[in-house]
Write an enzyme that holds these catalytic residues in place. Structure first.
Site, PDB file in Angstrom:
ATOM      1  N   LYS A   1       2.340   4.509   1.559  1.00  0.00           N
ATOM      2  CA  LYS A   1       2.505   5.025   2.922  1.00  0.00           C
ATOM      3  C   LYS A   1       2.180   6.512   2.877  1.00  0.00           C
ATOM      4  O   LYS A   1       2.906   7.286   2.249  1.00  0.00           O
ATOM      5  CB  LYS A   1       3.936   4.806   3.401  1.00  0.00           C
ATOM      6  CG  LYS A   1       4.137   5.214   4.846  1.00  0.00           C
ATOM      7  CD  LYS A   1       5.530   4.888   5.332  1.00  0.00           C
ATOM      8  CE  LYS A   1       5.645   5.151   6.833  1.00  0.00           C
ATOM      9  NZ  LYS A   1       4.960   6.330   7.310  1.00  0.00           N
TER      10      LYS A   1
ATOM     11  N   ARG B   1      -1.903   8.633  16.732  1.00  0.00           N
ATOM     12  CA  ARG B   1      -0.969   7.618  17.196  1.00  0.00           C
ATOM     13  C   ARG B   1      -0.296   8.055  18.486  1.00  0.00           C
ATOM     14  O   ARG B   1       0.103   7.250  19.297  1.00  0.00           O
ATOM     15  CB  ARG B   1       0.078   7.361  16.113  1.00  0.00           C
ATOM     16  CG  ARG B   1       0.599   5.990  16.143  1.00  0.00           C
ATOM     17  CD  ARG B   1       1.907   5.926  15.399  1.00  0.00           C
ATOM     18  NE  ARG B   1       2.993   6.193  16.313  1.00  0.00           N
ATOM     19  CZ  ARG B   1       4.241   6.330  15.946  1.00  0.00           C
ATOM     20  NH1 ARG B   1       4.546   6.289  14.676  1.00  0.00           N
ATOM     21  NH2 ARG B   1       5.185   6.529  16.830  1.00  0.00           N
TER      22      ARG B   1
ATOM     23  N   GLU C   1       0.858  -1.183   0.000  1.00  0.00           N
ATOM     24  CA  GLU C   1       0.000   0.000   0.000  1.00  0.00           C
ATOM     25  C   GLU C   1       0.890   1.227   0.000  1.00  0.00           C
ATOM     26  O   GLU C   1       2.034   1.153   0.419  1.00  0.00           O
ATOM     27  CB  GLU C   1      -0.828   0.077   1.299  1.00  0.00           C
ATOM     28  CG  GLU C   1      -1.801  -1.023   1.537  1.00  0.00           C
ATOM     29  CD  GLU C   1      -2.241  -1.028   3.013  1.00  0.00           C
ATOM     30  OE1 GLU C   1      -2.365   0.050   3.602  1.00  0.00           O
ATOM     31  OE2 GLU C   1      -2.431  -2.124   3.553  1.00  0.00           O
TER      32      GLU C   1
ATOM     33  N   GLU D   1      -5.172   6.644   7.934  1.00  0.00           N
ATOM     34  CA  GLU D   1      -4.358   7.855   7.915  1.00  0.00           C
ATOM     35  C   GLU D   1      -5.291   9.030   7.658  1.00  0.00           C
ATOM     36  O   GLU D   1      -6.070   9.009   6.696  1.00  0.00           O
ATOM     37  CB  GLU D   1      -3.313   7.763   6.795  1.00  0.00           C
ATOM     38  CG  GLU D   1      -2.205   8.789   6.899  1.00  0.00           C
ATOM     39  CD  GLU D   1      -1.021   8.293   7.719  1.00  0.00           C
ATOM     40  OE1 GLU D   1      -0.936   7.065   7.972  1.00  0.00           O
ATOM     41  OE2 GLU D   1      -0.183   9.121   8.100  1.00  0.00           O
TER      42      GLU D   1
ATOM     43  N   ARG E   1      -1.495   9.282  11.441  1.00  0.00           N
ATOM     44  CA  ARG E   1      -1.972   7.913  11.644  1.00  0.00           C
ATOM     45  C   ARG E   1      -3.000   7.957  12.767  1.00  0.00           C
ATOM     46  O   ARG E   1      -2.753   8.573  13.815  1.00  0.00           O
ATOM     47  CB  ARG E   1      -0.779   7.024  12.035  1.00  0.00           C
ATOM     48  CG  ARG E   1      -1.130   5.596  12.417  1.00  0.00           C
ATOM     49  CD  ARG E   1      -1.029   4.643  11.258  1.00  0.00           C
ATOM     50  NE  ARG E   1      -1.408   3.284  11.604  1.00  0.00           N
ATOM     51  CZ  ARG E   1      -0.549   2.358  12.031  1.00  0.00           C
ATOM     52  NH1 ARG E   1       0.728   2.651  12.164  1.00  0.00           N
ATOM     53  NH2 ARG E   1      -0.961   1.142  12.312  1.00  0.00           N
TER      54      ARG E   1
ATOM     55  N   LYS F   1       7.786  -0.837   6.674  1.00  0.00           N
ATOM     56  CA  LYS F   1       7.636   0.388   5.900  1.00  0.00           C
ATOM     57  C   LYS F   1       8.829   0.476   4.964  1.00  0.00           C
ATOM     58  O   LYS F   1       9.946   0.080   5.299  1.00  0.00           O
ATOM     59  CB  LYS F   1       7.535   1.622   6.812  1.00  0.00           C
ATOM     60  CG  LYS F   1       8.627   1.781   7.840  1.00  0.00           C
ATOM     61  CD  LYS F   1       8.316   2.978   8.719  1.00  0.00           C
ATOM     62  CE  LYS F   1       9.377   3.112   9.813  1.00  0.00           C
ATOM     63  NZ  LYS F   1       9.041   4.112  10.803  1.00  0.00           N
TER      64      LYS F   1
END
Lengths: 527, 344
Positions: free
Chosen positions: A228, A248, A226, A276, A233, A398
């Site tokens: 980023k 987050r 996906e 996100e 977040r 990531k």
């Protein structure tokens, strides 16, 4: 308080995780429930409310130590920490207080609303009952600035040892909106139907960066890729007609984004969505610094809502209709999420698209163009992965783009704080403009090794042109490569640009100042 | 600084023109008076050296075989009508403040000093003067030393705990001064005290100067590894991270320095422990020393010069900061250089 200070000293003294966990667990075994609760609160960033302004503390401390105020300020610049400065300039009295941590905090609460003179007397008297270490900890608590090397992960481990509860369970219990002034230790850890339960988020699953070659992750068909996104977040929580959005960093940001209430109104089931939060306009993702203008703002104006509309790009589904989904494989969660997003059918909730590729080579190609869609790179998630707790290696990675970089000249230096105290480690960098002048465009401190830091510090002390408080202007001579994640126009900075996450990539000892980059080059990086 | 001053600050160092001598010069000169044997004060390349008698065995080992003239504390000598007298500075063995008197004008160049008695170096003695030249290494009110006995208790406790856990204790400290001070106040019942070669070298100099040190052994290959488990090793900072350390595994390290009083420095340092122990005066020490001289004029050298001079000015002194090449106790950057003290 003595036990708590002793714990602090033990934790502070070691860098070894196991020793920290052992010290914490031993402390929990001895401490009262009240002290345990406050320890958990403080170590998880839920500091008791600050009752004094730092300027008051500074004045009272200078006065108690019998030194002029300017000298206190100088000490503060050099020590780099207010609590430590105060604890150091006063004599190392013998420990005379038998109050516990919770009792001290209670006293603090009583002194919140009293007249300044009474508050002052309470604090100054307290200082005299403490050793240097005790005073340091006390100052950290009263100034609401307690931050120390205890990650949530570490505390969860220690609490698990102490309570015999599973770590993931504890991590979840410690999340969200609990208040140490009103909750008890028992309620926090063991009571599962308290008032705070409705808003409680799950611990986020955080990914490590890909190390080495991406091919080493094996067959690409086992992985979901996906984009980023570079936003906030967050967890979107819809339970019993109530909506909560958590960042987050465990901040409740629901009220800052009223347009997202539409999602809650449309959802057919209660759900917890990991996603996100990003600025999104005319079918395109906005650069992060647009969103940033909304974060600091107190009031959400119509203008802001129109200029930077927020949406949530959904990544994952953690809870559906009251059922914890985290142990189901990603493919299943993703399918349910896709269905949920489709049925909800509001423009503010979008499914973060999966990037399709048959080979790693194709994916490398797609990643290299990620900036075109304002993305930072890719996320790689194993199709069968469960949703873990905290930062775990193995099934999620990531895979960010390398930072943009530019060579710049150091022109100002400032003393750092904490580990960098008493050393010039925070630098301002400049590039050349069309008139052959150096224009400051970024500040950065991280990125050098300790050895380089010491060498640059020594160099700065010998090449100071002028001093303004803690800042020195230095001979423009040293060149550094500065890396950053994004760049945009800005009216707030003299250079006309603002960088995202600037940091020092390396010290270019091979370059002369004339070889540093220009402002024009920097601006070509703006998309 | 005006030309008619008794002591002038030149690019070679502190100069007394009337006597044509320098105090702790940093470039080669004909005649040098040395306050103490640390490398930033006693440099190589002078034609004649004059130092306190207990400094001589150290200087011989650091600067090589040449002639050193010696002098006792409190015994004045005349050089072209200028009277020079050495007084104890309490910094390391043989360290001196140099009193310079000419036609009723009295100056004291104090080199490095500490006002507390460390039990080895003759204790600091205040000397009345008109102009006092003081260091300011720890010239900030945040530096306040605890009594030596408290710190030694901490060090002994640390050693005892390591020995009980079967771990070697490695203590980093300057090989001249700090090392001897520590070993003399350790509890030698805990285990064997071992020293690095450069500390051994200085220990021998102390013995030669008539100081009886507690027994230590120099680390060499002949040791049974078991002895390390309960031993305390004193080594210079330059040994940190070197191959020489390997034999002590498992070990834990500590640094004894005034800088360990601040958390930032402690956290930057790679040693496991930091003990706040300095051979320099702390804030109270500096202030009491300045006061005790009765001097009206104070010249502030190496350390927090600007801040300390400003503070003294506010107290009513005629205080000025003076640039020198003395470095005092080093927090980090140059500590690797310690082994090379005194070489050109």
């Amino acid at each position: 308080m003595k036990n708590f200070v002793q714990l602090f000293v033990q934790i502070d003294r070691t860098t070894k995780t196991n020793e920290k966990v052992d010290a914490l667990a031993a402390y929990f075994n001895e401490a009262s429930d009240e002290d345990k609760l406050w320890t958990i609160a403080i170590f998880s960033g839920r500091n008791p409310k600050r009752i004094v302004k730092t300027t008051q503390l500074k004045q009272w401390a200078a006065e108690s130590a019998g030194i002029p105020y300017w000298l206190f300020e100088e000490c503060y610049h050099i020590v780099g920490d207010l609590s430590e400065t105060i604890s150091s300039i006063l004599p190392d009295y013998s420990s005379a207080s038998s109050l516990t941590l919770a009792q001290w905090i209670k006293q603090m609460q009583w002194h919140e609303q009293v007249a300044e003179e009474i508050k002052k007397k309470w604090i100054v008297d307290a200082w005299k009952q403490f050793t240097k270490e005790e005073r340091f900890v006390f100052n950290k608590i009263t100034s609401g600035a307690f931050r120390m090397g205890v990650s949530t992960k570490l505390m969860v481990k220690a609490l698990s040892k102490h309570t015999k509860l599973h770590e993931n369970k504890i991590a979840h219990r410690l999340m969200g909106n609990w208040n140490p002034y009103t909750i008890t230790y028992q309620e926090l850890l063991f009571n599962e139907d308290g008032a705070d339960e409705l808003s409680k988020p799950y611990p986020f699953y955080l990914a490590y960066a890909v190390e080495g070659e991406v091919h080493e992750l094996g067959d690409i068909s086992n992985w979901q890729a996906e984009y980023k996104w570079d936003g906030i977040r967050c967890q979107f929580i819809q339970r019993k007609q109530q909506t909560f959005i958590w960042s987050r960093g465990e901040d409740l940001i629901t009220e800052k984004f009223p347009e997202l209430m539409a999602i809650g109104n449309q959802l057919k089931y209660d759900a917890v969505i990991d996603g996100e939060l990003i600025g999104y306009k005319e079918n395109a993702v906005l650069n992060f610094n647009h969103l940033q203008t909304r974060i600091g703002r107190k009031n959400v104006t119509a203008k802001v809502l129109q200029e930077v509309p927020a949406v949530i790009f959904a990544y994952d589904l953690l809870e559906l209709d009251g059922v914890d989904m985290r142990q189901k494989p990603l493919v299943e969660r993703r399918a349910l999420l896709a269905k949920l997003v489709e049925e909800t059918n509001v423009p503010q909730l979008k499914l973060s698209p999966v990037v399709e590729a048959d080979t790693w080579e194709q994916l490398i190609q797609i990643r290299s163009l990620a900036r075109e869609v304002n993305s930072e790179g890719l996320m790689l998630k194993q199709q069968q992965s469960i949703y873990e707790v905290g930062r775990k290696k193995g099934s999620w990675y990531k895979w960010k783009l390398d930072p943009m970089s530019i060579d710049a000249v150091m022109i100002y230096a400032m003393r750092g704080s904490g580990r960098r105290a008493n050393m010039y480690t925070d630098y301002t960098f400049a590039v050349w403009n069309d008139n052959g002048e150096l224009v400051p465009f970024a500040k950065a401190y991280s990125g050098l090794t300790d050895k380089e830091m010491a060498a640059v510090d020594a160099w700065i002390k010998q090449h100071t042109i002028d001093k303004f408080g803690p800042v020195r202007s230095v001979t423009p001579e040293l060149v550094f490569e500065i890396g950053f994640e994004g760049i945009n126009y800005s009216t707030r900075h003299k250079s006309g640009v603002a960088l995202r996450f600037p940091r020092i990539l390396r010290w270019r000892q091979d370059k002369k100042k004339e070889e540093a980059d220009t402002l024009a080059t920097l601006k070509t990086l703006i998309k | 600084m005006q030309n008619n001053q008794l002591i002038q600050f030149t690019d070679h160092g502190m100069y007394v023109p009337q006597a044509d001598v320098y105090i702790d010069p940093w470039k080669p000169v004909t005649r040098a008076l040395i306050t103490h044997a640390h490398g930033d004060h006693a440099r190589w390349g002078m034609k004649h050296y004059l130092a306190h008698e207990q400094s001589i065995p150290i200087l011989k080992r650091r600067l090589g075989p040449q002639q050193f003239e010696s002098i006792a504390y409190g015994k004045p000598i005349q050089i072209n009508g200028v009277e020079f007298t050495f007084f104890p500075a309490g910094h390391v063995l043989g360290s001196a403040q140099i009193r310079v008197a000419y036609q009723g004008d009295v100056w004291v160049a104090s080199g490095d000093y500490k006002t507390i008695d460390d039990g080895i170096s003759p204790a600091f003695e205040p000397v009345k003067c008109h102009t006092f030249i003081t260091e300011s290494t720890f010239g900030l009110p945040v530096y306040n030393w605890k009594p030596q006995v408290d710190i030694m208790e901490q060090i002994n406790a640390w050693w005892r705990a390591n020995a009980a856990a079967g771990k070697c204790s490695v203590m980093f400290a300057y090989s001249l001064g700090k090392a001897q001070r520590i070993l003399q106040h350790l509890d030698h019942h805990i285990g064997q005290v071992l020293v690095h070669g450069s500390v051994q070298n200085m220990n021998e100099a102390y013995e030669e100067a008539g100081v009886h040190l507690k027994p230590t052994k120099k680390v060499d290959q002949s040791f049974d590894k078991n002895i390390f488990k309960t031993a305390l090793v004193i080594a210079p900072l330059s040994a940190e991270g070197s191959l020489w350390m390997k034999k002590f595994e498992p070990y834990t390290t500590a640094v004894a320095s005034g800088w360990m009083g601040l958390r930032g420095a402690k956290r930057r340092d790679s040693a496991d422990m930091g003990f706040v122990l300095s051979d320099h005066a702390d804030w109270q020490g500096l202030n009491s020393a300045v006061k005790a001289t009765g001097a009206q004029r104070i010249l502030v050298t190496h350390g927090y010069t600007a801040i300390y001079a400003k503070y003294l000015t506010e107290l009513g002194y005629d205080a000025q900061e003076v640039a020198t090449r003395f470095v005092g106790e080093q927090p980090e950057a140059e500590k690797q250089e310690e082994g090379k003290e005194g070489q050109p």
